[in-house]
Each structure stands twice: as C-alpha cells, then as structure tokens.
Scaffold this motif. Structure first.
Motif, PDB file in Angstrom:
ATOM      1  N   SER A 116       0.814  -1.210   0.000  1.00 54.53           N
ATOM      2  CA  SER A 116       0.000   0.000   0.000  1.00 54.53           C
ATOM      3  C   SER A 116       0.847   1.260   0.000  1.00 54.53           C
ATOM      4  CB  SER A 116      -0.905   0.019   1.235  1.00 54.53           C
ATOM      5  OG  SER A 116      -0.127  -0.005   2.410  1.00 54.53           O
ATOM      6  N   GLY A 117       0.279   2.323  -0.523  1.00 57.78           N
ATOM      7  CA  GLY A 117       0.876   3.643  -0.389  1.00 57.78           C
ATOM      8  C   GLY A 117       1.827   4.056  -1.483  1.00 57.78           C
ATOM      9  N   THR A 118       2.091   3.215  -2.475  1.00 58.75           N
ATOM     10  CA  THR A 118       3.044   3.590  -3.499  1.00 58.75           C
ATOM     11  C   THR A 118       2.385   4.431  -4.583  1.00 58.75           C
ATOM     12  OG1 THR A 118       4.731   2.747  -5.005  1.00 58.75           O
ATOM     13  CG2 THR A 118       2.648   1.561  -4.929  1.00 58.75           C
ATOM     14  N   SER A 119       3.199   4.956  -5.491  1.00 56.59           N
ATOM     15  CA  SER A 119       2.670   5.747  -6.591  1.00 56.59           C
ATOM     16  C   SER A 119       2.109   4.827  -7.667  1.00 56.59           C
ATOM     17  CB  SER A 119       3.789   6.620  -7.195  1.00 56.59           C
ATOM     18  OG  SER A 119       4.863   5.813  -7.629  1.00 56.59           O
ATOM     19  N   LYS A 120       1.233   5.361  -8.510  1.00 60.48           N
ATOM     20  CA  LYS A 120       0.567   4.556  -9.538  1.00 60.48           C
ATOM     21  C   LYS A 120       1.384   4.572 -10.828  1.00 60.48           C
ATOM     22  CE  LYS A 120      -4.066   5.405  -7.698  1.00 60.48           C
ATOM     23  NZ  LYS A 120      -5.424   5.900  -7.996  1.00 60.48           N
ATOM     24  N   GLY A 159      16.324   3.062  -2.897  1.00 60.84           N
ATOM     25  CA  GLY A 159      15.140   3.909  -2.855  1.00 60.84           C
ATOM     26  C   GLY A 159      14.720   4.442  -4.212  1.00 60.84           C
ATOM     27  N   LEU A 160      15.649   4.509  -5.160  1.00 57.11           N
ATOM     28  CA  LEU A 160      15.331   5.007  -6.497  1.00 57.11           C
ATOM     29  C   LEU A 160      14.603   3.961  -7.338  1.00 57.11           C
ATOM     30  CD1 LEU A 160      18.671   6.865  -7.341  1.00 57.11           C
ATOM     31  CD2 LEU A 160      16.540   7.851  -6.489  1.00 57.11           C
ATOM     32  N   TYR A 161      14.803   2.672  -7.011  1.00 59.55           N
ATOM     33  CA  TYR A 161      14.204   1.603  -7.807  1.00 59.55           C
ATOM     34  C   TYR A 161      13.042   0.908  -7.112  1.00 59.55           C
ATOM     35  CZ  TYR A 161      18.454   2.167 -10.567  1.00 59.55           C
ATOM     36  OH  TYR A 161      19.458   2.685 -11.329  1.00 59.55           O
ATOM     37  N   ALA A 162      12.982   0.972  -5.800  1.00 58.84           N
ATOM     38  CA  ALA A 162      11.944   0.258  -5.051  1.00 58.84           C
ATOM     39  C   ALA A 162      10.784   1.185  -4.700  1.00 58.84           C
ATOM     40  CB  ALA A 162      12.523  -0.338  -3.770  1.00 58.84           C
ATOM     41  N   ASP A 163       9.599   0.606  -4.600  1.00 61.67           N
ATOM     42  CA  ASP A 163       8.431   1.353  -4.135  1.00 61.67           C
ATOM     43  C   ASP A 163       8.436   1.485  -2.619  1.00 61.67           C
ATOM     44  OD1 ASP A 163       6.486   1.708  -6.561  1.00 61.67           O
ATOM     45  OD2 ASP A 163       7.319  -0.301  -6.740  1.00 61.67           O
ATOM     46  N   ARG A 164       8.901   0.451  -1.959  1.00 62.01           N
ATOM     47  CA  ARG A 164       8.971   0.482  -0.499  1.00 62.01           C
ATOM     48  C   ARG A 164      10.244  -0.191  -0.033  1.00 62.01           C
ATOM     49  NH1 ARG A 164       3.967  -0.751   3.448  1.00 62.01           N
ATOM     50  NH2 ARG A 164       3.526   1.370   2.731  1.00 62.01           N
ATOM     51  N   LEU A 165      10.799   0.314   1.054  1.00 63.11           N
ATOM     52  CA  LEU A 165      11.981  -0.256   1.689  1.00 63.11           C
ATOM     53  C   LEU A 165      11.630  -0.652   3.112  1.00 63.11           C
ATOM     54  CD1 LEU A 165      14.635   2.395   0.565  1.00 63.11           C
ATOM     55  CD2 LEU A 165      14.210   0.164  -0.484  1.00 63.11           C
ATOM     56  N   SER A 166      12.340  -1.622   3.638  1.00 64.03           N
ATOM     57  CA  SER A 166      12.109  -1.980   5.039  1.00 64.03           C
ATOM     58  C   SER A 166      13.393  -2.498   5.662  1.00 64.03           C
ATOM     59  CB  SER A 166      11.005  -3.040   5.168  1.00 64.03           C
ATOM     60  OG  SER A 166      11.342  -4.220   4.458  1.00 64.03           O
ATOM     61  N   ALA A 179      11.452   5.719  -2.923  1.00 65.24           N
ATOM     62  CA  ALA A 179      10.590   4.849  -2.112  1.00 65.24           C
ATOM     63  C   ALA A 179       9.230   5.500  -1.874  1.00 65.24           C
ATOM     64  CB  ALA A 179      11.262   4.520  -0.781  1.00 65.24           C
ATOM     65  N   PRO A 180       8.427   5.708  -2.940  1.00 71.26           N
ATOM     66  CA  PRO A 180       7.148   6.401  -2.774  1.00 71.26           C
ATOM     67  C   PRO A 180       6.189   5.708  -1.820  1.00 71.26           C
ATOM     68  CG  PRO A 180       7.302   5.359  -4.935  1.00 71.26           C
ATOM     69  CD  PRO A 180       8.662   5.309  -4.336  1.00 71.26           C
ATOM     70  N   GLY A 181       6.372   4.410  -1.583  1.00 66.87           N
ATOM     71  CA  GLY A 181       5.542   3.693  -0.616  1.00 66.87           C
ATOM     72  C   GLY A 181       6.073   3.770   0.796  1.00 66.87           C
ATOM     73  N   GLY A 182       7.139   4.569   1.007  1.00 68.99           N
ATOM     74  CA  GLY A 182       7.683   4.742   2.345  1.00 68.99           C
ATOM     75  C   GLY A 182       8.454   3.524   2.827  1.00 68.99           C
ATOM     76  N   ARG A 226       5.355   3.753   7.471  1.00 67.84           N
ATOM     77  CA  ARG A 226       3.995   3.500   7.013  1.00 67.84           C
ATOM     78  C   ARG A 226       3.348   2.396   7.842  1.00 67.84           C
ATOM     79  NH1 ARG A 226       2.571   5.293   1.826  1.00 67.84           N
ATOM     80  NH2 ARG A 226       3.510   7.337   1.542  1.00 67.84           N
ATOM     81  N   ARG A 227       4.119   1.376   8.181  1.00 63.04           N
ATOM     82  CA  ARG A 227       3.560   0.274   8.947  1.00 63.04           C
ATOM     83  C   ARG A 227       4.615  -0.341   9.848  1.00 63.04           C
ATOM     84  NH1 ARG A 227      -0.873  -2.709   7.139  1.00 63.04           N
ATOM     85  NH2 ARG A 227      -0.612  -3.798   9.102  1.00 63.04           N
TER      86      ARG A 227
END
Length: 412
Positions: free
Chosen positions: A26-30, A161-168, A219-222, A253-254
C-alpha cells in the motif's frame, strides 16, 4: 553444494521468506503500461497476498535472494548455524521469475529479501541490481519492495530507494538489549541510522510548491519494519511504546508484528512455545487505534494486567470498559474524536454519522444503518430515541460484549 534446479530453489527460498511479514504494497505511486510501454502495474486484482488500505488484493512474488547467511541470529531459521537446506538465486533468475510470473498473471510485484552473504555491501548490491535490471532493462512498472541490509553503504540504500516502491529494515525485537543478546552481529543504532536515511530520502523526494523540476522519486511507498512478538519477554505495552516511537521518529507507514515461532535446533535462550496467535492480532488492532483512531500507546495500555492486552476483547473495547465514566456518548453532539472511541464504530461509520447529523437528528435505527452491528454500539451511545440507562455500568457488561475465544474448526 549440489546444483539445484530453478523449481527447487523457488521452493526453498519462497518458504524461507514466509517469516517476514512486512510485505504490504500500500501507499506507493501509480504506474502502468497502458500506453504500450513497459511491463507491469502497481494496481489491479491478482504466491503472497498483500492488501491495500482500500481492500485491494495485490499478489507478490515473495522470495529471498538466498538463505545463506553469515549472521547467527538465535531467532532466525536461516542463521549461520541452522541445519536447513540452502539455495541461492542469481540476479538474472530473480528477474526472469518476476517477469514470467507477471506475464502469467500470477503476481503484480516483487518482495525481495536476503540472508547476508560475503558482506553487507555485496548483498545489498545484488538486491539493488535485481531491482535496477527490472526497472531499466525491462521497464518493469509493477511494485517492488526491497529489504535493506542496514550495515550496507548509504549509497546503496540511496540507490535502493530510487528503484523500489517500499523499503524496510527490521528492528526485530522490542528491547535493544535482547537484540544485542540474540543477534550479536546486529546493531540497533545502525538499523535506526538506515531508517533515518530512508526518511530523509522520502522527504527530499516531495516536490515543493515552487519547484519547477520535480526531484526523483524515492521509495514512494515509504518504509516499514517488523517486530517479533514473544521472543524476548517484552509485554505488549512495551511493544506498542516502541512502535509509537518508530512511527514518530522515522515516519514509518507500517509496523508489522510477527508472533515468535519455535525453530528447529533452537537456542536454549529462546522460549519453548509460541505466544497465542490472538496476541499478534490484538497488537495489530492496537496499532490501528494509534494510526487511525487517535489513541496513544499509554492510553491503550491503561488497566492492562502485567502490560498484556486482553485476549478476550479488542483493545478499544477494553479501553472503554476501563473508562466507563466517559460514556455514553451522544451521537448527535459528540465531537468526531470521541465518536472514534466508541466500540463498534469504525472510521467510515463515524464520518457518515458526522455528515448525516448536519441534516437530521439521529435515532438508534439510523446508527444501525451506518454501522455493521448496532448491538456492539448500544451500551456506549445515546441517540434521539435511545439511552442505555444502567447498561453502560453493568457489572457483567464485559461478559455480554466479549465474543469469546476463537475455536478451531474441524474438517470431520
């Protein structure tokens, strides 16, 4: 090591990835390939199933690059001293699997983690290379979640972060001393430093009102993290305090909660049995209260026995039972913040109540139309034609509203 075919590798490394719960998309760009360019999409209906806040199901290929690991974390099935079957994907194999699964409509994205091989920088390079190849060589526009190796060079974290939608990056344990004891090769300060770098990257990627050139997406999905529940003796209140500090300090985000599961050949310092699965569920409910209902961690922990959430009732109901002097609440006059604390009323129901009461005075049947179960709400509200009377203060109210312990169904 014997050479394994791709199917066997997938079996081993998909199974090894199941212990990491932080794979929401959830939360990423479209992005999509509707215009005829690229492949993949971050949207749609769909192996690992993640659910977005609006209820959409997103299927992810959830794998490890490898389950070899030079670290020896006591709670990890893939630790260096663990006697498990090992396997490793090449970067090209990860890319081919992702594209082939997508073309068959099995998945809409990739969740890629890994054990640490050689060193942190080498492992992170391989993860970044897989994402970079998908994005730049194949123009893949689906969802990508990369697990960070916190000890890796900050430049690699920036590239991720430039290639992934979310990092953890997983904090793993609520107590710092427990992490030092059970995972001596990990340093909580290093993990937090990586999380801080991601937060700064996400903030820097937000364009200003006067910016003519938008900064590159990062990382637009945070970012998210995971806490293992029941491995170090930390009570629920301590876990929630740690989560609240992570939300406030790193803009997560979570926070995901994963009940400790005993592993083969486990260390003697670990518990012999797993915690009740309901405990994990209650922590998720409490987390939801902090994120969307305006509760603080200390409020949720009020009146708990030994710092543990009540397994018989959900945290909001437990708080209301402990704060009966604040009820009943008038649905026609109470502020939104107080309506959110009424057991049985969700965010959507409260917003509907606030909207409708501008035009008419609500009766109990009106509230019933706006929520799933008016019976759960009755003891806590007043309406034009309803008052609970002594019901709110009834000694047996908890017994009346508790749903009881879940029962395992039988197939026979």
């Amino acid at each position: 090591m014997a050479r394994l075919d791709l199917r066997k590798k997938l079996s081993i490394l998909a199974d090894a990835a199941k212990y990491d719960a932080s794979c929401s998309s959830s939360g990423t760009s479209k992005r999509d390939s509707v215009g005829g360019r690229g492949i993949g999409s971050t949207e749609g209906m769909g192996i690992c199933h993640a659910y977005t806040p609006d209820g959409r199901c997103v299927s992810l290929l959830k794998i490890l690059l490898t389950n070899f690991c030079i670290y020896d974390c006591a709670y990890c099935i893939n630790r260096a001293s663990s006697n498990v079957e090992r396997a490793r994907f090449s970067v090209d194999e990860v890319v081919d699997l992702t594209l082939n699964f997508y073309r068959r409509n099995y998945i809409e994205g990739l969740f890629l983690s890994s054990g640490v091989i050689r060193n942190s920088d080498y492992t992170m390079e391989q993860l970044v290379l897989a994402a970079k190849t998908l994005r730049e060589v194949h123009d893949f526009r689906g969802y990508i979640h990369l697990k960070l190796i916190p000890e890796a060079d900050p430049k690699l974290v920036e590239m991720a972060g430039l290639y992934a939608d979310r990092l953890s990056a997983n904090i793993e344990l609520p107590r710092d001393e427990a992490l030092a004891r059970l995972a001596p090769q990990k340093d909580v300060a290093v993990i937090k430093k990586a999380m801080g770098q991601v937060r700064l990257g996400v903030q820097a990627a937000k364009p200003g009102k006067r910016d003519k050139i938008k900064p590159p997406k990062f990382a637009p999905g945070g970012q998210s993290t995971q806490l293992i529940v029941g491995a170090d003796g930390a009570p629920d209140t301590e876990i929630l305090d740690r989560s609240a500090s992570l939300y406030g300090g790193y803009g997560l985000r979570r926070v995901y909660y994963s009940a400790f599961s005993p592993i083969p050949d486990a260390s003697s310092v670990l518990p012999l049995s797993k915690p009740p699965l309901m405990r994990e569920h209650r922590l998720y409910q409490a987390d939801w209260l902090m994120r969307f209902y305006g509760f603080s961690a200390p409020e949720i922990g009020e009146g708990t026995a030994g710092g543990m959430l009540d397994l018989a009732v959900d945290p909001k109901l437990a708080w209301a039972l402990n704060r009966r002097e604040q009820f009943p609440v008038d649905v026609n006059r109470a502020p939104r913040e107080m309506l959110l604390r009424v057991p049985g009323l969700g965010v959507k129901a409260v917003d509907r109540i606030v909207s409708v009461r501008r035009y008419r005075t609500l009766r109990l049947e009106d509230v019933g139309r706006l929520t799933r179960s008016v019976d759960k709400v009755r003891p806590w509200i007043t309406a034009l034609d309803w008052t609970p009377g002594a019901l709110t203060d009834a000694a047996d109210l908890k017994a009346r509203v508790a749903t009881g312990a879940p029962q395992q169904l039988s197939l026979f």
